[in-house]
Structure formats: structure tokens, C-alpha cells
Design a protein around this motif. Structure first.
Motif, mmCIF file in Angstrom:
data_model
loop_
_atom_site.group_PDB
_atom_site.id
_atom_site.type_symbol
_atom_site.label_atom_id
_atom_site.label_comp_id
_atom_site.label_asym_id
_atom_site.label_seq_id
_atom_site.Cartn_x
_atom_site.Cartn_y
_atom_site.Cartn_z
ATOM 1 N N ARG A 112 0.830 -1.202 0.000
ATOM 2 C CA ARG A 112 0.000 0.000 0.000
ATOM 3 C C ARG A 112 0.873 1.265 0.000
ATOM 4 N NH1 ARG A 112 -5.660 0.916 2.753
ATOM 5 N NH2 ARG A 112 -5.615 3.141 2.992
ATOM 6 N N ASP A 113 1.904 1.245 0.877
ATOM 7 C CA ASP A 113 2.804 2.413 0.933
ATOM 8 C C ASP A 113 3.447 2.665 -0.431
ATOM 9 O OD1 ASP A 113 2.170 2.639 3.550
ATOM 10 O OD2 ASP A 113 4.042 1.779 4.333
ATOM 11 N N GLU A 114 3.888 1.576 -1.021
ATOM 12 C CA GLU A 114 4.546 1.695 -2.329
ATOM 13 C C GLU A 114 3.572 2.258 -3.377
ATOM 14 O OE1 GLU A 114 6.209 -2.104 -3.716
ATOM 15 O OE2 GLU A 114 5.616 -1.470 -5.735
ATOM 16 N N LEU A 115 2.353 1.733 -3.364
ATOM 17 C CA LEU A 115 1.361 2.179 -4.361
ATOM 18 C C LEU A 115 0.955 3.633 -4.121
ATOM 19 C CD1 LEU A 115 -0.669 -1.159 -4.353
ATOM 20 C CD2 LEU A 115 0.349 -0.145 -6.400
ATOM 21 N N VAL A 116 0.821 3.989 -2.840
ATOM 22 C CA VAL A 116 0.457 5.373 -2.506
ATOM 23 C C VAL A 116 1.559 6.318 -2.987
ATOM 24 C CG1 VAL A 116 0.142 7.001 -0.587
ATOM 25 C CG2 VAL A 116 -1.084 4.816 -0.592
ATOM 26 N N SER A 117 2.814 5.879 -2.802
ATOM 27 C CA SER A 117 3.930 6.744 -3.221
ATOM 28 C C SER A 117 3.942 6.929 -4.734
ATOM 29 C CB SER A 117 5.263 6.184 -2.731
ATOM 30 O OG SER A 117 5.588 5.049 -3.506
ATOM 31 N N ARG A 118 3.280 6.024 -5.434
ATOM 32 C CA ARG A 118 3.203 6.169 -6.896
ATOM 33 C C ARG A 118 1.900 6.832 -7.321
ATOM 34 N NH1 ARG A 118 5.934 1.189 -7.406
ATOM 35 N NH2 ARG A 118 4.109 0.011 -8.058
ATOM 36 N N GLY A 119 1.148 7.343 -6.348
ATOM 37 C CA GLY A 119 -0.035 8.134 -6.686
ATOM 38 C C GLY A 119 -1.367 7.415 -6.579
ATOM 39 N N HIS A 120 -1.357 6.174 -6.181
ATOM 40 C CA HIS A 120 -2.641 5.462 -6.062
ATOM 41 C C HIS A 120 -3.429 6.003 -4.873
ATOM 42 C CE1 HIS A 120 -2.157 2.146 -9.012
ATOM 43 N NE2 HIS A 120 -0.888 2.479 -8.871
ATOM 44 N N ILE A 121 -4.727 6.059 -5.041
ATOM 45 C CA ILE A 121 -5.565 6.585 -3.958
ATOM 46 C C ILE A 121 -6.428 5.450 -3.392
ATOM 47 C CG2 ILE A 121 -7.448 8.192 -3.420
ATOM 48 C CD1 ILE A 121 -6.183 9.900 -5.765
ATOM 49 N N PHE A 122 -6.280 5.258 -2.082
ATOM 50 C CA PHE A 122 -7.027 4.195 -1.401
ATOM 51 C C PHE A 122 -8.211 4.810 -0.660
ATOM 52 C CE2 PHE A 122 -3.227 2.045 -2.410
ATOM 53 C CZ PHE A 122 -3.472 0.681 -2.341
ATOM 54 N N VAL A 123 -9.313 4.085 -0.629
ATOM 55 C CA VAL A 123 -10.476 4.633 0.072
ATOM 56 C C VAL A 123 -10.853 3.812 1.306
ATOM 57 C CG1 VAL A 123 -11.462 5.743 -1.961
ATOM 58 C CG2 VAL A 123 -12.096 3.386 -1.437
ATOM 59 N N SER A 124 -10.396 2.573 1.382
ATOM 60 C CA SER A 124 -10.821 1.727 2.505
ATOM 61 C C SER A 124 -9.647 1.430 3.439
ATOM 62 C CB SER A 124 -11.392 0.405 1.984
ATOM 63 O OG SER A 124 -10.331 -0.475 1.643
ATOM 64 N N GLU A 125 -9.956 0.752 4.545
ATOM 65 C CA GLU A 125 -8.891 0.323 5.479
ATOM 66 C C GLU A 125 -8.504 -1.133 5.220
ATOM 67 O OE1 GLU A 125 -10.681 2.247 9.546
ATOM 68 O OE2 GLU A 125 -11.886 0.805 8.426
ATOM 69 N N THR A 126 -9.036 -1.714 4.170
ATOM 70 C CA THR A 126 -8.831 -3.152 3.990
ATOM 71 C C THR A 126 -7.476 -3.472 3.372
ATOM 72 O OG1 THR A 126 -9.735 -3.151 1.754
ATOM 73 C CG2 THR A 126 -11.300 -3.471 3.546
ATOM 74 N N ASP A 127 -7.031 -4.702 3.645
ATOM 75 C CA ASP A 127 -5.844 -5.220 2.964
ATOM 76 C C ASP A 127 -6.180 -5.517 1.497
ATOM 77 O OD1 ASP A 127 -7.657 -7.144 3.852
ATOM 78 O OD2 ASP A 127 -6.159 -8.735 3.912
ATOM 79 N N SER A 128 -7.443 -5.884 1.267
ATOM 80 C CA SER A 128 -7.863 -6.338 -0.067
ATOM 81 C C SER A 128 -7.687 -5.275 -1.144
ATOM 82 C CB SER A 128 -9.346 -6.741 -0.031
ATOM 83 O OG SER A 128 -9.596 -7.582 1.061
ATOM 84 N N GLU A 129 -7.821 -4.019 -0.750
ATOM 85 C CA GLU A 129 -7.840 -2.961 -1.762
ATOM 86 C C GLU A 129 -6.515 -2.839 -2.518
ATOM 87 O OE1 GLU A 129 -8.930 0.898 -0.250
ATOM 88 O OE2 GLU A 129 -9.197 1.719 -2.258
ATOM 89 N N VAL A 130 -5.439 -3.404 -1.942
ATOM 90 C CA VAL A 130 -4.170 -3.320 -2.698
ATOM 91 C C VAL A 130 -4.258 -4.125 -3.996
ATOM 92 C CG1 VAL A 130 -2.695 -2.965 -0.661
ATOM 93 C CG2 VAL A 130 -3.010 -5.279 -1.546
ATOM 94 N N ILE A 131 -5.137 -5.103 -4.034
ATOM 95 C CA ILE A 131 -5.138 -6.005 -5.209
ATOM 96 C C ILE A 131 -5.547 -5.268 -6.500
ATOM 97 C CG2 ILE A 131 -5.990 -8.184 -6.158
ATOM 98 C CD1 ILE A 131 -6.426 -9.034 -3.150
ATOM 99 N N PRO A 132 -6.715 -4.573 -6.520
ATOM 100 C CA PRO A 132 -7.032 -3.870 -7.771
ATOM 101 C C PRO A 132 -5.983 -2.822 -8.141
ATOM 102 C CG PRO A 132 -8.586 -3.295 -6.015
ATOM 103 C CD PRO A 132 -7.802 -4.453 -5.537
ATOM 104 N N HIS A 133 -5.371 -2.210 -7.130
ATOM 105 C CA HIS A 133 -4.357 -1.195 -7.442
ATOM 106 C C HIS A 133 -3.093 -1.836 -8.012
ATOM 107 C CE1 HIS A 133 -6.471 2.327 -5.904
ATOM 108 N NE2 HIS A 133 -6.955 1.513 -4.971
ATOM 109 N N LEU A 134 -2.729 -2.986 -7.479
ATOM 110 C CA LEU A 134 -1.558 -3.684 -8.041
ATOM 111 C C LEU A 134 -1.820 -4.069 -9.490
ATOM 112 C CD1 LEU A 134 -0.344 -6.231 -5.321
ATOM 113 C CD2 LEU A 134 1.001 -4.397 -6.362
ATOM 114 N N ILE A 135 -3.057 -4.501 -9.745
ATOM 115 C CA ILE A 135 -3.398 -4.904 -11.124
ATOM 116 C C ILE A 135 -3.363 -3.664 -12.025
ATOM 117 C CG2 ILE A 135 -5.185 -5.930 -12.585
ATOM 118 C CD1 ILE A 135 -6.136 -7.497 -10.066
#
Ligand code: G6P
Length: 610
Positions: A112-135
Motif C-alpha cells: 500500500r505504501d509503495e502504491l500510494v507513493s506512486r499516486g494510487h488513492i485508497f479509500v478503505s482500510e482493507t488489505d484487499s484494496e491493494v489487489i485492484p491497485h496492483l493490477i
């Protein structure tokens, strides 16, 4: 442990997804959601509820999203509280990629930290949300390639349903340490966490293996590894029928399942208990020489299955004369067990998916132990990961609190103990015949006990006013007392403890007064007289005593407040009759208190996280 569902076919997905979620709700019901892709508009419509599937259905009542591809989820919260924002499905930043997930992504913080640093925006507190962002991060690649890339970066457990606006004819499923199946009809496909959700549509089921991905298109499914290597699909034919998965006229699944105990016993014995009293453990029979090679037995399980393990420990030691030890699987995995090829490890798990139990199983296997899963779910993780699988054949169990599958587990352990005893030359022919007759007559005995439900319900209503209970027994019935207490606490939220009757005076007796009843299992057996003394001890402290006594026995009439008479039979069979009485007692206390019997708060049927 959540329930996931996916659909690709020629019909409207929304009602099919909702039906699927309803049948998967036993896996968790903290929130629910679906996403459906409309081919014509190219848009995805997502609807969520912050509680059960019923609310989701109500929200969709007036405006069913159109589309023939969709995914859905019913959640048991692990990362992030139950809430609308944490409800699945989750999407990438662009809302193109939609994902439902069951399991835990252990390295989600780093990702999540890595994706956020690349500009991804997360809306939930879940671990699951990293999956669509990784894809999403692998943009430019087709969905399947991007999914493979994403999954290679994930550690932990997952069963996934994935779709993308860009590929409206593709439904992807993937699994690692969490169950996932694909129901296959002529021209439609149902991805689901388990078979219960697909049997209303088809009995042809593809079982996805660990680390496998299934890409479903209108042409059919293609299974590959994470590296893209093709895998021959494992397709089975399920013989559960739809009515088995419905309530069959009972007010709750749990009540129906308690009443299915006679069938569960008959199914456990079918083909295994031979006319001459010998046992053939179909599907996992080892030779006498193999069985003699085992110098000890380890039994692993959690919750109700752990209580079955305690019964197994008792009878294996008693009948086969070899050391047996029941262990809480979640504790076993952190010990340094001294087991090896001389140990038979028996893993008890109704679902075959309980994470703690699976880890224990793998650990035992790694130490060289021969592993046997006793499970209700064909091709479940426990069944596939063990050297042998002994199936309960008890049919689906929907009520979160196990009932008929406990009975079936215990009967299967009796068969295993008898088989071990024979191989070790420790069960005389007379005992073999006595036991086999008792087991054959057990369904009839159970029907007699079930026929007295009104009497048990009446007692339960009277005892429902108490806030605390102590359940006591000795020998096999110590395990049954523990299970009776667990049943009561999990479905009625009334505090209940189980203990050996001998341990009473070493502490628990201090709790007792006129507001703290004792449920005492006093049926005939090796420790009958000792039990009677213990009942006198608690009665002397003024505690109300509800006793299970052998039919026609009156030696405790003076000191007990209420009695339930149990037909006289072999001690092993009596333990099962006692169990069913305590299940009915717990059920009726819970109903009297207005509890949600089939889906008690904070619990889930299949706990696929550690
Ligand atoms: C959960 C359920 C229990 C069950 C336990 C083990 O805690 O609520 O009813 O006994 O899991 O489940 P298993 O499927 O491994 O038997």
C-alpha cells in the motif's frame, strides 16, 4: 473468511449473485456488495450494504443493475471495521478493475505504501484494496497478465473474483490458501467460495488448486499457474442436492441439522462398518501393518472439531491402547512437537478450510507424520493436503454452530479407533460386536431422543433466565460437557463453562449458588458413581442441577432439580445421545432469548484466517 461469488453467462447476473451470497452468508455477514458490468454501456455498477445480504437485496429492489458478468462478496471483517467503505467489491483508482477477496494479504502495508507513493488513492482500510491497485499498476497489459503479476507480489491467503471494464467477457478467479470453486453449466459459470452456492445451478464443479488462476470466458474456463503454465482442470461431480442445502421446514438450519444426526450417523457407517463388526475406512484404509506402525496418534482441530478430537483421544487410548493426544491446532503450530513417521496425525475439520487446522496439518506433514483429514467437504484444502481423507458425508452444514458434523466426526473417530484397535490386536471379538451393534442402533436411539424435543425445549425455556452455566462430565462425557457449554455460549451468548466433574472442587465449585446451574452428564459408564458424588457436592452448595441420567435410573432423583432420561446403551453411543440433547437444549435457550441462531454475532462458520 468471507464468501465470494462471480457470474458469467447469458442471464442477468444481479439476482444470481444475490442468491449466491445468501447461501455463502454463513462465512461472514459484516457487510455485502456486488458489482455488475453492463456490456452495452461499458459501465460497472457497484452496490454495497453495511450489514447483511438482506439489506443489499433491499437496496437493489427497485433498480437491479443490468449485466451478465458480475462479482459479489459477503464479509467477515479482519482488516478494517465492518462498514460501507470497507465492504467489497474494491476497485482501482480508475474504477475499471473490480475485485472481491477472501483471505488476508500479509504484506499489504508495504504494498500500500509503495502504491500510494506512486499516486494510487485508497479509500478503505482493507488489505484487499491493494489487489485492484496492483493490477492497475500493470496498465498496458491484458487483465490476466496483470493479475498474474499482481499475485506474484502478494503474500498471504486469497480467493479472488476479478473483472475489468476493459474485458467484458472475462471473469477471473484465483486462489492461495483460501477455497474457490467454479460451477460449470452449459453456457454459464459460477465462481464461489464453496459448493453450496453453485449446487442450485449445477453439480459439475471445477476445484481450483493452490496457486492456480482460472480465466472464464464464454468459451469455458482455462486454468493456469501464476506463471501461466496450463493446468488440467480438476472437475468433480457433487451429489448434494439443493433441498439438502435448504431448511426443509425447520425454523433454523441448526435445528434441521440437529435432526439430521441419525442420517449423519448412518452415512458415517455406510460401507465402513462391515457386517462382521470389522471396519473398512473407505478411501483411506491403511493395511494392518501400516496401522501397527503408528505408535501414537495426534488429533488436531478447533472449536467443536477440537472437542471431537478429545473424544478421539479418549477412545483411541482406551480401545487401541496407543497414546493419543488431542491438541488445539492454533497452539500446536507454535510448539516444537516431537512427532514423526510413527505418529498418525488426524485432522478434524468440518469445512476442511480452518486456517489454524490447515497450518497444523502442514506442520505435522513436514515432520514426517502420516496425515488423515476427517472432513465434510470433498476436495477441501485439508482433504487435498492430507495423505488420506475420511469424508463425513454429512451433507452441507449451514448453521454456524456445528451440530450434525460433530456427531459424524465422533462416529468416524469411533471407527478409526476400532480399526486401530483391531490392527493392534487389542479389540476382542465380543467388544467389536458389541460396539458395532451399538453403532448400528444409534440412529434409532437418536430418533428416540429427538422425539423428546418438546420436553427438552420446555426445560430450556425454564433455564433460559440464568446468566451462567457449568457443564460437567467425566471420561468421554467430559468432552461432551465442553461441547455442550460451547454450544450454549456460541448461540445464546449466555456464559457457560465446561469442566471435568473431578475438577469441580478444585475451583469452579466456588462459583456456584442458586443462580448458577450445573448441567451434569450422569449417564451410565465407568465413572457413574464418581459422577453421582460430584452431583451431591454441587447440590449441597444450592446450585440447581439439570442431570442427564440413564432411563430408569433414580439414584439422583433427590439431589437433582431436573432430569432428562437417556436410553441405556453402550457408553460410546450414549455420549452421542447426550450430545444431541445438549444441542437441543442450547438451541431452545437461544430461541427463547431471541438470538440469531444460524448466524450468531461475531462468529463465522469457516474461519480461514489464523
Ligand atoms: C468456527 C465455527 C465452529 C467450528 C470451528 C472449526 O469457529 O464457528 O463451529 O467448530 O470453526 O471449524 P471446522 O470447519 O474446522 O470444523
Amino acid at each position: 473468511m468471507c464468501g465470494i461469488i462471480g457470474y458469467l453467462g447469458n442471464h442477468e447476473a444481479t439476482p444470481l449473485l444475490l442468491d449466491g451470497l445468501k447461501s455463502l452468508e454463513y462465512r461472514g455477514y459484516d457487510s455485502a456488495g456486488i458489482a455488475v458490468l453492463d456490456r452495452t454501456s461499458g459501465l460497472t455498477s457497484t452496490t454495497k450494504s453495511e450489514s447483511k445480504v438482506a439489506l443489499l437485496t433491499a437496496r437493489l429492489q427497485d433498480c437491479m443493475p443490468k449485466g451478465r458478468l458480475g462479482i459479489g462478496h459477503t464479509r467477515w471483517a479482519t482488516h478494517g471495521k465492518p462498514s460501507l467503505v470497507n465492504a467489497h467489491p474494491h476497485t482501482d483508482c480508475g474504477g475499471r478493475i473490480v475485485v472481491v477477496h477472501n483471505g488476508i494479504i500479509e504484506n499489504f502495508r508495504e504494498l500500500r505504501d509503495e502504491l500510494v507513493s506512486r499516486g494510487h488513492i485508497f479509500v478503505s482500510e482493507t488489505d484487499s484494496e491493494v489487489i485492484p491497485h496492483l493490477i492497475e499498476d500493470a496498465s498496458g497489459e491484458d487483465l490476466l497478465t496483470a493479475v498474474r503479476g499482481a499475485l506474484k507480489r502478494i503474500t498471504g491467503a486469497y480467493a479472488l473474483g476479478i473483472m475489468s471494464r476493459d474485458e467484458p467477457d472475462l471473469l477471473i478467479g484465483a486462489r492461495m490458501n483460501a477455497p474457490l470453486v467454479l460451477g460449470m453449466c452449459q453456457d454459464e459459470f459460477f465462481l464461489a467460495s464453496d459448493i453450496t452456492a453453485v449446487i442450485p445451478h449445477t453439480k459439475k464443479v471445477l476445484i481450483l488448486g493452490e496457486g492456480e488462476i482460472v480465466a472464464v470466458t464464454p468459451m469455458g474456463p482455462e486454468v493456469t499457474t501464476l506463471d501461466g503454465a496450463p493446468v488440467a482442470p480438476k472437475i468433480i461431480h457433487v451429489d448434494w442436492d439443493v433441498s439438502q442445502a435448504q431448511k426443509g421446514g425447520f425454523s433454523h438450519f441448526m435445528l434441521k441439522e440437529i435432526h439430521e444426526a441419525p442420517d449423519a450417523v448412518a452415512n458415517a457407517l455406510r460401507g465402513r462398518l462391515l457386517p462382521d463388526g470389522n471396519v473398512n475406512l473407505q478411501g483411506c484404509d491403511l493395511t494392518d501393518a501400516d496401522l501397527r506402525g503408528f505408535q501414537n496418534v495426534l488429533l488436531l482441530g478447533m472449536g467443536t472439531s477440537m472437542h471431537a478430537a478429545l473424544v478421539g483421544e479418549h477412545v483411541i487410548e482406551d480401545w487401541a491402547g496407543i497414546p493419543a493426544q488431542a491438541a488445539d491446532a492454533s497452539e500446536f503450530r507454535y510448539r516444537r512437537p516431537t512427532i514423526g513417521p510413527e505418529t498418525l496425525t488426524v485432522v478434524l475439520t468440518q469445512s476442511g478450510e480452518t486456517a489454524d487446522t490447515i497450518v497444523g496439518l502442514r506442520q505435522a506433514k513436514a515432520l514426517g507424520s502420516y496425515t488423515m483429514a476427517v472432513t465434510n467437504v470433498v476436495a477441501s484444502t485439508a482433504a487435498r493436503d492430507s495423505d488420506a481423507a475420511l469424508y463425513l458425508n454429512a451433507g452441507p452444514e449451514i448453521g454456524v454452530a456445528s451440530s450434525k458434523t460433530f456427531v459424524s466426526h465422533v462416529v468416524n473417530l469411533y471407527l478409526l479407533a476400532a480399526r486401530l484397535a483391531s490392527a493392534h490386536g487389542r479389540m476382542p471379538i465380543e467388544r467389536k460386536q458389541e460396539l458395532s451393534q451399538a453403532l448400528r442402533e444409534l440412529p434409532e436411539g437418536l430418533r428416540a431422543v429427538l422425539g423428546r424435543e418438546a420436553e427438552i425445549a420446555d426445560l430450556a425455556r425454564r433455564y433460559a433466565r440464568f446468566r451462567n452455566f457449568l457443564f460437567v462430565g467425566r471420561g468421554i462425557n467430559h468432552a461432551i460437557a465442553l461441547e455442550g457449554a460451547l454450544k450454549l455460549k456460541e448461540i445464546s451468548y449466555v456464559h457457560a463453562e465446561g469442566t471435568s466433574a473431578g475438577a469441580l472442587k478444585h475451583g469452579p465449585i466456588a462459583l456456584l449458588d442458586q443462580d448458577f446451574p450445573v448441567v451434569a452428564i450422569c449417564t451410565d459408564g465407568a465413572t457413574r458413581d464418581k459422577m453421582a458424588s460430584n452431583v451431591h457436592e454441587v447440590a449441597a452448595r444450592g446450585a440447581p442441577v439439570l442431570a442427564l441420567v440413564t432411563q430408569g435410573e433414580h439414584h439422583l432423583d433427590d439431589v437433582t432439580t431436573d432430569r432428562i432420561e437417556i436410553p441405556a446403551c453402550d457408553e460410546a453411543a450414549v455420549a452421542i445421545l447426550n450430545t444431541v440433547v445438549l444441542q437441543l437444549f442450547a438451541y431452545h435457550v437461544a430461541v427463547e432469548l431471541g438470538r440469531d441462531v444460524d448466524q450468531p454475532r461475531n462468529l463465522a462458520k469457516s474461519v480461514t484466517v489464523e
